[in-house]
Write an enzyme that holds these catalytic residues in place. Structure first.
Site, PDB file in Angstrom:
ATOM      1  N   GLU A 272       0.788  -1.275  -0.109  1.00  0.00           N
ATOM      2  CA  GLU A 272       0.009  -0.091   0.034  1.00  0.00           C
ATOM      3  C   GLU A 272       0.771   1.142  -0.145  1.00  0.00           C
ATOM      4  O   GLU A 272       0.564   2.258   0.538  1.00  0.00           O
ATOM      5  CB  GLU A 272      -1.093   0.218   1.241  1.00  0.00           C
ATOM      6  CG  GLU A 272      -1.764  -1.370   1.425  1.00  0.00           C
ATOM      7  CD  GLU A 272      -2.738  -1.526   0.118  1.00  0.00           C
ATOM      8  OE1 GLU A 272      -2.588  -0.808  -0.601  1.00  0.00           O
ATOM      9  OE2 GLU A 272      -3.030  -2.460  -0.154  1.00  0.00           O
ATOM     10  N   GLY A 273       2.101   1.090  -0.674  1.00  0.00           N
ATOM     11  CA  GLY A 273       2.916   2.295  -0.953  1.00  0.00           C
ATOM     12  C   GLY A 273       4.224   2.051   0.422  1.00  0.00           C
ATOM     13  O   GLY A 273       3.508   2.203   1.525  1.00  0.00           O
TER      14      GLY A 273
END
Length: 425
Positions: A272-273
């Site tokens: 998620e990054g």
């Protein structure tokens, strides 16, 4: 493509009936294939035929495993398949799938070429979820390690025998074991306070009748989302490793389960990054991107709290270092911002250290607020408040000082990172 979505090559061709046929691939898709539900709906980023190059030419589509009939019943198998499962370091209870799309029927979500803004609604929610995942891992590792430390006997306390009825003292008497346990406890309690704080701000952002309050809460959530994702997950990695260390050799084997918490915690810093991306988002977009407006607004909350408790002598041990930290962050931000204006790579060099500093400021604010409540209630004799105060004192004494090192290394700047020629690596 990883984070660089402008490289995306999956294509979407309009069919003429309002749907599209998508061809391409997705990897690292959590629960991308399984038999625990009748249908799976994928959100897929793809390019329309007339799409401009780069990230501005991406659209978002809903692509089900089974096509859905007009009456809601499941129809034919759609052209999206699992091409393989990843063999991972952790999170083995979740099938991470490689998905292949071959003329898969999809429906446009939102506007053409506006897929990224739509996707980031989901992504920001996922980032908050990842922070919660790491909070859970920190808590469960801590609880297990505490139980083990109270039960495991090894050597005697350096200051003398503590349990004469036992052949050795429980390891919880040893200062460094306590330090490892308190690191996990403090990071769990700080994380829990932060995720609750953000949850309240989310409710206000979406439901408060006053538009000005909704805007303020939206800014607060935007500022704190990378802190929830990166700071909590970094801390969980440290906390779970410490809790594993409490077990000694037993922590390294499957039998006790501690090694699973360590393995599972590692992914949260990546997906998620990555946490570096979160740091760049915090410093580049959320702070420097609006001239520091969001950070200044949060700083005013801290200053207001400090002022409200200026005459509370018992709070000085928390409010004085908190006020000092708030002032240092303001000056630190201005210094990094000025360097970034001269060379944007300076932002990249400082970002990870910067997030650690701001993360500690946020936790220090929340711990100070918790300490005030605990001080107001400690006369009750409730062990919860006594423990809360002890944890807050540990946090300020042993963990907040990390900011000094982080600011020094951030201020060292870009040169030590870039002066070595690539050929020398």
């Amino acid at each position: 493509c990883g984070t660089d979505l402008g490289l995306l090559r999956t294509k979407a061709e309009p069919v003429g009936d309002g749907t599209y046929k998508l061809t391409g691939a997705k990897i690292f898709i959590s629960a991308g294939e399984h038999d625990m539900a009748d249908n799976i709906v994928h959100l897929v980023l793809a390019r329309l035929p007339d799409a401009p190059a780069g990230s501005k030419g991406i659209s978002l589509f809903a692509v089900p495993k089974f096509n859905v009939n007009a009456d809601g019943s499941l129809g034919s198998r759609n052209g999206i398949y699992c091409g393989g499962l990843e063999h991972k370091m952790g999170i083995h209870g979740n099938a991470t799938a490689q998905m292949v799309l071959e003329d898969a029927v999809g429906t446009l979500v939102g506007q053409p070429h506006r897929g990224l803004p739509a996707m980031f609604v989901m992504m920001n929610g996922a980032r908050l979820g990842v922070g919660n995942q790491s909070l859970g891992l920190t808590q469960v590792a801590y609880e297990n390690a505490v139980n083990y430390a109270k039960d495991r006997v090894q050597m005697r306390s350096l200051s003398g025998v503590k349990r004469a009825d036992l052949p050795a003292d429980p390891i919880i008497v040893h200062p460094d074991v306590r330090k490892m346990l308190l690191i996990a406890r403090a990071y769990a309690e700080g994380a829990r306070a932060l995720v609750y704080y953000v949850a309240v701000e989310l409710d206000k952002e979406h439901n408060h009748p006053d538009e000005a309050v909704r805007k303020e809460s939206s800014d607060t959530v935007a500022l704190l989302t990378p802190i929830v994702k990166a700071f909590i997950t970094d801390n969980a990695w440290e906390a779970t490793r410490h809790c594993q260390q409490v077990y000694g050799g037993h922590g390294f084997i499957h039998e006790w389960g501690m090694e699973q918490f360590v393995r599972d915690a590692r992914i949260n810093m990546i997906y998620e990054g990555t946490n570096t991306v979160q740091s760049l988002d915090l410093l580049g977009r959320k702070v420097l991107g609006d001239g520091g407006a969001k950070l200044t607004a949060f700083g005013k909350k801290i200053a207001r709290f400090v002022k409200e408790n200026a005459d509370n002598e018992a709070m000085q041990e928390f409010t004085k270092p908190l006020a000092d930290l708030g002032q240092k962050v303001q000056a630190f931000t201005m210094e990094i911002g000025m360097k970034g204006m001269q060379n944007p790579d300076e932002v990249g060099a400082a970002a990870v250290d910067y997030l650690r500093v701001v993360g500690h400021m946020v936790y220090a604010y929340l711990f100070a607020r918790m300490a005030k409540i605990a001080l107001d209630n400690q006369a009750s004799g409730d062990k919860f408040y006594i423990a809360k105060l002890a944890t807050a004192r540990f946090y300020f004494a042993k963990l907040v000082p990390e900011v000094e090192t982080a600011m020094i290394t951030a201020k060292a700047g870009l040169k030590p990172l870039m002066e070595m020629d690539e050929a020398l690596f």
